[in-house]
Design a protein around this motif. Structure first.
Motif, PDB file in Angstrom:
ATOM      1  N   LEU A 307      15.114  24.255 -55.677  1.00  0.00           N
ATOM      2  CA  LEU A 307      16.498  23.608 -56.612  1.00  0.00           C
ATOM      3  C   LEU A 307      16.983  24.617 -57.938  1.00  0.00           C
ATOM      4  N   LYS A 309      16.425  27.897 -57.942  1.00  0.00           N
ATOM      5  CA  LYS A 309      17.200  28.931 -57.384  1.00  0.00           C
ATOM      6  C   LYS A 309      18.838  28.476 -57.136  1.00  0.00           C
ATOM      7  N   LEU A 310      18.738  27.414 -56.521  1.00  0.00           N
ATOM      8  CA  LEU A 310      19.987  27.024 -56.082  1.00  0.00           C
ATOM      9  C   LEU A 310      21.020  26.914 -57.277  1.00  0.00           C
ATOM     10  N   SER A 311      20.399  26.332 -58.534  1.00  0.00           N
ATOM     11  CA  SER A 311      20.983  26.202 -59.751  1.00  0.00           C
ATOM     12  C   SER A 311      21.308  27.538 -60.294  1.00  0.00           C
ATOM     13  N   GLY A 312      20.999  28.990 -59.561  1.00  0.00           N
ATOM     14  CA  GLY A 312      21.481  29.897 -60.179  1.00  0.00           C
ATOM     15  C   GLY A 312      20.504  30.556 -61.267  1.00  0.00           C
ATOM     16  N   HIS A 313      19.534  29.953 -61.498  1.00  0.00           N
ATOM     17  CA  HIS A 313      18.528  30.446 -62.598  1.00  0.00           C
ATOM     18  C   HIS A 313      17.958  31.906 -62.301  1.00  0.00           C
TER      19      HIS A 313
END
Ligand SMILES: Nc1ncnc2c1ncn2[C@@H]1O[C@H](COP(=O)(O)OP(=O)(O)OP(=O)(O)O)[C@@H](O)[C@H]1O
Ligand SMILES: [Mg+2]
Lengths: 416, 285
Positions: A307, A309-313
């Motif tokens: 999640l 990763k999907l949030s662009g962190h």
């Protein structure tokens, strides 16, 4: 966070370990304030002075005495002067001249003396007693006579001009001085070591250095192990292969052998406590890396990481906020173990003579090394090594206890 | 069963492509431990389509969804994004891809970072949509709106840690996240596994609403073929990593061809029969 801390301090194991460790810490901070100076200062000229309180004889003589008539003073004096060896010799004499010694107890010094004066004859030549042996008895007799006679010792001082001894006073058997009034009294709770150094002071200094060595070794090992474990576990691929190859090398070559080899190859001049600590840390990171890696691998496929990763962190942010907190408790425990094993490694290395070369600060291992090289264990001078062993044991006991306590808090399944 | 259906399934075959796969295969492990989780599947998902992937436990649904999300590398085959080969080789490209495709993961309990308050999940979404510099009041307003969309009260949830929420609340919060992100594609892996039947209907309605409002493509993963029929346009039936049958929901479910599909469908009433039998037995005792 607060909750966790409270839980930790509810674990009796952690609290006991923590208390012992704090006691040691307070000791190494407070003791030098009470007893300042270099821990390696040589105060004794002889070696291995017994633990105890030392009273300056010179000052004692100069101190105004009180007269105390203490009943068993003479008895004690005699008992002290008459060694077991003397008594055994006397018994031999008695049996040679045919004296009945039945009813004579070994600790009855007075009885021995009484019998002795009644039965010793300098001119007697018991069968089988050589000249040398008879001379030995003559000497013994003189010592015993000294005990009997002489009410006082004479204190004399050489005259400044003529150099003749002038009597300036007497020390009677009933003269006592108050220890508190003697100018110079020195208590050496753990005596002195082979170089005449105050063992307690040395021990406190050594504990400080050793804890420092353990701390540095622990920090180096944990920092390296954590970084390598994170890289290897999170990034995987060729980075993982490379790091695993190195840690596998370390598993094949025992860490301690490597430590010995590295220490041996560093010239003694460069081998200070910090260098040794760094070397210890450098040879012990692989197991931290391995365990961090396996934890990271099980974490990196968790959906909260996905999640994130999907949030662009960014990778760094994911590692720091989504992986690290989950292994933080584990890393703390690994760190404590690394500190503990760092201290032990230093002790082992120093025992082999490969520890820090220092003339400023002792370490626990060096103290062991000195005690061993001067045969303290054979001479029975226990104070030179037993307190050191005890301190090492206390340190690693307290650290391991804290670790077990933490483990029970963080991994509740282990709780009994 | 046909009475359950509220909207007849639409035909999307001519709609613009949004996500396609060609011979996608995923193999876990090797040697004796080799598992072919996804076995040579090809598919075309279209813009605004509601696709259901139905299969038993272990059939490879989650694995396929992770591949579609770019969280897992596939062993063979090709993924096309809007008709073009998907390129997520760099971090930048991945981040751009994830602006368009989002997910609700199967297990809500492991979807949250237990060290962070749940607000951070929603704040991340606002930041990702370029709302980083909005005033806090505006952010709170947006979060409140997103929560009320899934029947949650933001005021009750703010400053809480994930372990203070129920499984159903966690799942609904994940949908609130999607509401804030408004991605072009949503992969929802059993998003209603933790909620009661009533909330389930509400959640499905929310998903449909999102689809209708912003033309979102929804890839809905479930083991419940009845649910798939109720909600989707297109159904893919997955068995042992393969798509054994696919097509318009009505056609596949009312006229199944593959034996596996027939079994899945027949399993639904069978449960009820058994249930009835057992109650009868209980009553006679
Ligand atoms: N990381 C992994 N390593 C090895 N095998 C895996 C891994 N992930 C999944 N598998 C295997 O792949 C197969 C498909 O798993 P997957 O999670 O995709 O199933 P699923 O259809 O989502 O099942 P469920 O309905 O239970 O969620 C299973 O046999 C599983 O054991
Ligand atoms: Mg799954």
């Amino acid at each position: 966070m607060k909750h966790t801390l409270r839980n930790i301090f509810h674990s009796s194991k952690f609290v006991v370990g923590f208390a012992i460790f704090m006691f040691l810490l307070v000791m190494i901070i407070v003791y030098p304030l009470i007893n300042p100076g270099s821990p390696l200062e040589q105060i004794g000229v002889g070696t291995f002075a017994r633990p105890g309180t030392y009273v300056s004889l010179y000052d004692a003589v100069k101190t105004t005495p009180e007269t105390l008539r203490i009943q068993d003073a003479d008895e004690k004096r005699m008992a002290n002067a008459l060694t077991t060896e003397d008594k055994v010799a006397m018994l031999e004499w008695f049996s040679a001249v045919g004296v009945d010694v039945s009813g004579l107890e070994m600790d009855d010094s007075e009885g021995f003396l009484e019998l002795w004066f009644a039965n010793y004859d300098e001119s007697a030549k018991p069968k089988g007693f050589t000249m040398a042996k008879r001379n030995y008895y003559k000497r013994l007799n003189r010592t015993v006579l000294d005990l009997q006679t002489g009410e006082a010792l004479v204190v004399a001082d050489p005259d400044n001009e003529t150099g003749e001894l002038v009597k300036i006073g007497e020390i009677k058997k009933t003269d006592y001085v108050n220890v508190g009034q003697v100018t110079n009294v020195k208590t050496l709770p753990l005596g002195t070591d082979n170089f005449g150094r105050d063992v307690l002071k040395e021990l406190v200094g050594a504990t400080k250095t050793s804890l420092g060595v353990g701390l540095v070794a622990g920090i180096v090992a944990t920092a390296l192990g954590l970084t390598m474990g994170l890289l290897s576990g999170y990034i995987g691929g060729i980075v993982d292969d490379l790091i695993m190859f190195v840690t596998n090398l370390f598993t094949v070559i025992p860490g301690f052998i490597l430590l010995i080899l590295i220490s041996y190859s560093i010239s003694p001049d460069l081998r200070g406590p910090t260098t040794v600590a760094a070397v210890i840390g450098f040879t012990s990171w692989p197991w931290t890396a391995r365990s961090v890696r396996s934890q990271v691998i099980s974490l990196r496929n968790r959906d909260h990481v996905n999640l994130s990763k999907l949030s662009g962190h960014s990778l760094l942010r994911i590692v720091v906020t989504d992986i690290l907190p989950y292994i933080a408790s584990y890393v703390v425990m690994a760190f404590i173990l690394q500190v503990s094993s760092g201290i032990l490694s230093e002790a082992q290395l120093s025992l082999l003579g490969l520890g820090p070369k220092t003339t400023v600060t002792p370490t626990l291992g060096l103290m062991m090394n000195w005690a061993m090289s001067y045969s303290a264990h054979i001479n029975g001078t226990w104070w030179a090594y037993l307190p050191v062993i005890l301190t090492i044991t206390l340190i690693s006991f307290s650290l391991n206890l804290m670790n077990t306590g933490l483990d029970q808090v963080f991994n509740p399944t282990l709780r009994d | 069963m046909s009475e359950d259906r509220i909207v007849p399934s639409k035909d999307f075959t001519n709609a613009p492509l949004c996500l396609s796969g060609r011979h996608v295969t995923k193999v876990f492990g090797f040697g004796d431990k080799k598992t072919i989780a996804v076995n040579d599947v090809s598919f075309d998902f279209h813009e605004g389509e509601f696709v259901s992937i139905v299969g038993e436990s272990g059939s490879g649904k989650t694995t396929l969804s992770k591949i579609l999300l770019g969280l897992l590398n596939h062993t063979e085959g090709e993924i096309l994004f809007q008709g073009q080969p998907r390129d997520i080789s760099t971090g930048k490209k991945r981040n751009a891809y994830w602006k368009g495709i989002q997910a609700i993961f199967q297990d809500p309990f492991s979807s949250y970072n237990s060290f962070h308050k749940i607000d951070s999940v929603l704040l991340d979404c606002i930041n990702m949509r370029g709302g980083k510099n909005l005033p806090m009041e505006k952010k709170v307003e947006m979060m409140t709106e997103a929560c009320s969309f899934v029947n949650l009260k933001f005021a009750e949830l703010t400053n809480k840690y994930p372990f203070e929420l129920s499984g159903g609340q966690m799942q609904r919060l994940m949908i609130a996240r999607i509401f804030l992100l408004k991605p072009k594609i949503l992969l929802a892996d059993e998003p209603t596994s933790m909620v009661d039947a009533c909330s389930r209907a509400t959640i499905l309605d929310m998903l449909l609403q999102l689809r209708d409002e912003i033309g979102m493509t929804i890839i809905f993963i479930t083991h419940d073929i009845g649910l798939a029929y109720y909600i989707s346009d297109t159904v893919y039936i997955m068995e042992h990593g393969k798509f054994v049958e696919y097509g318009k929901a009505d056609e596949v479910i009312l006229n199944p061809k593959a034996a596996y599909t027939k079994r899945l469908i027949s399993d639904v009433p069978k449960i009820h029969e058994e249930w009835d039998l057992s109650t009868v037995e209980l009553a006679t005792e």
